[in-house]
Design a protein around this motif. Structure first.
Motif, PDB file in Angstrom:
ATOM      1  N   ALA A  57       0.823  -1.216   0.000  1.00 20.75           N
ATOM      2  CA  ALA A  57       0.000   0.000   0.000  1.00 20.75           C
ATOM      3  C   ALA A  57       0.856   1.264   0.000  1.00 20.75           C
ATOM      4  O   ALA A  57       0.338   2.356   0.190  1.00 20.75           O
ATOM      5  N   GLY A  58       2.154   1.108  -0.259  1.00 22.61           N
ATOM      6  CA  GLY A  58       3.064   2.230  -0.068  1.00 22.61           C
ATOM      7  C   GLY A  58       3.361   3.075  -1.281  1.00 22.61           C
ATOM      8  O   GLY A  58       4.069   4.076  -1.168  1.00 22.61           O
ATOM      9  N   ILE A  59       2.860   2.683  -2.463  1.00 26.33           N
ATOM     10  CA  ILE A  59       3.132   3.459  -3.677  1.00 26.33           C
ATOM     11  C   ILE A  59       1.798   3.886  -4.266  1.00 26.33           C
ATOM     12  O   ILE A  59       1.051   3.067  -4.805  1.00 26.33           O
ATOM     13  N   ASP A  60       1.490   5.152  -4.165  1.00 25.97           N
ATOM     14  CA  ASP A  60       0.162   5.647  -4.525  1.00 25.97           C
ATOM     15  C   ASP A  60      -0.216   5.348  -5.979  1.00 25.97           C
ATOM     16  O   ASP A  60      -1.360   5.001  -6.265  1.00 25.97           O
ATOM     17  N   GLY A  61       0.743   5.450  -6.886  1.00 32.17           N
ATOM     18  CA  GLY A  61       0.433   5.263  -8.298  1.00 32.17           C
ATOM     19  C   GLY A  61       0.589   3.848  -8.804  1.00 32.17           C
ATOM     20  O   GLY A  61       0.547   3.624 -10.024  1.00 32.17           O
ATOM     21  N   MET A  62       0.729   2.878  -7.899  1.00 29.91           N
ATOM     22  CA  MET A  62       0.943   1.496  -8.315  1.00 29.91           C
ATOM     23  C   MET A  62      -0.038   0.584  -7.588  1.00 29.91           C
ATOM     24  O   MET A  62      -0.138   0.635  -6.362  1.00 29.91           O
ATOM     25  N   PRO A  63      -0.796  -0.248  -8.301  1.00 28.92           N
ATOM     26  CA  PRO A  63      -1.732  -1.163  -7.644  1.00 28.92           C
ATOM     27  C   PRO A  63      -1.012  -2.077  -6.656  1.00 28.92           C
ATOM     28  O   PRO A  63       0.146  -2.448  -6.874  1.00 28.92           O
ATOM     29  N   PRO A  64      -1.673  -2.454  -5.562  1.00 28.65           N
ATOM     30  CA  PRO A  64      -1.016  -3.254  -4.520  1.00 28.65           C
ATOM     31  C   PRO A  64      -0.351  -4.534  -5.007  1.00 28.65           C
ATOM     32  O   PRO A  64       0.745  -4.867  -4.549  1.00 28.65           O
ATOM     33  N   ALA A  65      -0.985  -5.267  -5.907  1.00 24.97           N
ATOM     34  CA  ALA A  65      -0.383  -6.517  -6.367  1.00 24.97           C
ATOM     35  C   ALA A  65       0.943  -6.265  -7.075  1.00 24.97           C
ATOM     36  O   ALA A  65       1.923  -6.997  -6.889  1.00 24.97           O
ATOM     37  N   GLN A  66       0.979  -5.229  -7.879  1.00 26.97           N
ATOM     38  CA  GLN A  66       2.209  -4.878  -8.582  1.00 26.97           C
ATOM     39  C   GLN A  66       3.250  -4.328  -7.610  1.00 26.97           C
ATOM     40  O   GLN A  66       4.443  -4.638  -7.706  1.00 26.97           O
TER      41      GLN A  66
END
Length: 249
Positions: A57-66
């Motif tokens: 959940a730490g990268i706002d622009g990247m979906p959690p699975a990725q």
């Protein structure tokens, strides 16, 4: 800077061989203790990393699975740069960790498997500076659970279901060290390994790219902690730790 922050630091003991580092997220160790880890692995000590979450959940622009895949990959590469080849992920949900029995149970099992003498975690005080810079809930929950889990691991009647297939209780943890705590009274000289700590933080490229405007400078950031700690130790660069003794040496 407040008066207590300028008091000298006492060197941590280095009379140990095995350490376990347990933190909430990929990058947590690199924002604090990685340069110290590089020093210790260089001395031939064994350090194992355990990440409670994968930081999904730490990268706002990247979906959690990725993000999970990217951050686990980057953490393993980062750990290798400071001499750590065992990196475990517990897979608990990022951002919503709760202090309690399930978290204690998960950490106690890792302690029992790796049988460390020293357990390292991150600052879990309410703030980073003893005043206004608020800490994250995941860090606070993890650190509190680590303190209790090292005691749980030594009690055969706590989580006894784990004690099968050769796994035994472990009451050999001597101290828990919380890196970069505002209440730190101990530290370690990382002058010779500071650059490796910086490189280990840079290895979290996907995460760092999402910070602010992209202008984050890992070396400048880490110097902001390492120089004051070094001053308190009488060296150029240091890492400060709050030490919690678990038993007499």
């Amino acid at each position: 800077m407040t008066e207590p922050a300028m008091t000298p630091l006492e060197p941590v003991t280095e009379q140990w061989q095995r350490a376990l580092a347990v933190v909430a997220h990929p990058d947590d160790l690199e924002f604090g203790a990685a340069a110290a880890v590089a020093r210790w692995t260089g001395q031939g000590k064994q350090v194992v990393y355990c990440l409670v979450t994968s930081g999904e959940a730490g990268i706002d622009g990247m979906p959690p699975a990725q993000a999970r895949e990217a951050r686990e990959r980057e953490q393993r590469a980062s750990a290798a740069l400071v001499g750590v080849d065992t990196v475990e992920f517990l897979g608990l949900p990022d951002g919503i960790l709760e202090y309690g029995v399930p978290l204690r149970r998960a950490v106690a099992e890792v302690v029992r498997r790796h049988r460390p003498e020293i357990v390292i975690t991150n600052n879990f005080r309410d703030t980073w500076d003893g005043a206004y810079a608020l800490n994250q809930a995941d860090h606070i929950a993890t650190g509190r659970a680590v303190l209790d889990a090292v005691r749980d691991a030594g009690n055969r009647w706590v989580f006894p279901e784990q004690l099968t297939d050769g796994l035994r209780r472990w009451n050999g943890v001597r101290q828990v060290w919380a890196a970069t705590s505002p209440q730190a009274k101990h530290g370690v000289d990382v002058t010779e390994t500071f650059a490796r700590g910086v490189e280990s933080l840079r290895a979290h490229a996907a995460y760092l790219a999402g910070l602010g405007d992209g202008g984050f400078d890992p070396e400048e950031f880490l110097e902001g902690y390492a120089r004051p700690a070094g001053t308190r130790l009488g060296v150029r660069f240091g890492v400060a730790f709050e030490v919690f003794p678990l038993q007499l040496w």
